[in-house]
Design an enzyme around this catalytic site. Structure first.
Site, short mmCIF file in Angstrom:
data_model
loop_
_atom_site.label_atom_id
_atom_site.label_comp_id
_atom_site.label_asym_id
_atom_site.label_seq_id
_atom_site.Cartn_x
_atom_site.Cartn_y
_atom_site.Cartn_z
CG ASP A 1 42.99 12.30 -96.55
OD1 ASP A 1 42.23 12.18 -97.54
OD2 ASP A 1 44.23 12.21 -96.63
CB CYS B 1 42.18 11.09 -105.27
SG CYS B 1 42.82 10.97 -103.59
CD GLU C 1 40.42 15.29 -104.18
OE1 GLU C 1 41.01 15.85 -103.22
OE2 GLU C 1 40.29 14.06 -104.26
#
Length: 223
Positions: A47, A138, A208
């Protein structure tokens, strides 16, 4: 023209994907505290890589945005993405006995590379509407996941802190602002462009799910 707002059309297009996200054992492990620390560390490191490119994508959105307020908002969000990478992730990595510098030296893994490559290609090469469609999951999926997980909580303080970040009202208000812009923009789009926005949104929503799944599997480059 569609009678649905653009956000209604977008969310309808990913309802099965979002259901799979909520059902993923990575998220279940966050709320019941059973997620292996190594899986969470994998997620945090990747991330950190992701957010550096996501910040670039938001900066491009700022450059393409139609109004001054939108330019300012996306520029602020780009700064916020980098701040999250430098602040919250550094704290998590310290908890694992490492550092942000060590994490930055780790390789960008396949799913992260694929997601950010798609994201950057879309925001640079497409219209502002297409760019917005690509960056929106996101924001929106994390807001929805944050809400859902916050209601369940976690016995693990580290995981509870991550959940609180995205369930927090400050983050939710940012997402509401982006969704309002999305619906304003949707009123002006042609059918063809609207279709492209939906396709980008659905694609990055799939990424995702893949991002959490990669951490759960401990994904590495195969060769």
């Amino acid at each position: 023209m569609s009678t649905r707002t653009l956000t209604e059309e977008l969310w309808a297009s990913i309802e099965p994907i979002y259901a799979e996200i909520l059902a993923h054992p990575f998220l279940g492990g966050l709320t019941d505290g059973t997620l292996p620390r190594e899986a969470f560390r994998h997620f945090v490191v990747q991330d950190s890589h992701y957010l550096r490119d996501y910040a670039r994508a938001l900066a491009v959105c700022a450059a393409k945005a139609p109004g001054e307020e939108d330019v300012r908002a996306f520029a602020d969000d780009a700064v916020g993405a980098l701040a999250a990478e430098q602040g919250m992730h550094a704290e998590f990595l310290t908890a694992f006995g490492g550092s942000a510098e060590e994490a930055a030296a780790e390789p960008v893994l396949p799913t992260t590379r694929a997601y950010t490559s798609y994201l950057l290609a879309t925001v640079y090469g497409g219209s502002f509407a297409e760019a917005l469609g690509a960056v929106l999951p996101c924001y929106w999926i994390y807001a929805r996941v944050g809400e859902a997980l916050l209601a369940q909580g976690s016995p693990d303080p580290l995981y509870a802190k991550w959940i609180a970040t995205y369930g927090d009202e400050a983050f939710q208000s940012v997402v509401r602002r982006v969704l309002a812009l999305t619906d304003r923009l949707g009123e002006e789009l042609s059918t063809a462009e609207r279709r492209r926005v939906v396709e980008h949104f659905r694609t990055t929503s799939r990424y995702e799910w893949m991002f959490w799944d990669a951490a759960w599997r401990g994904e590495r480059w195969p060769v």
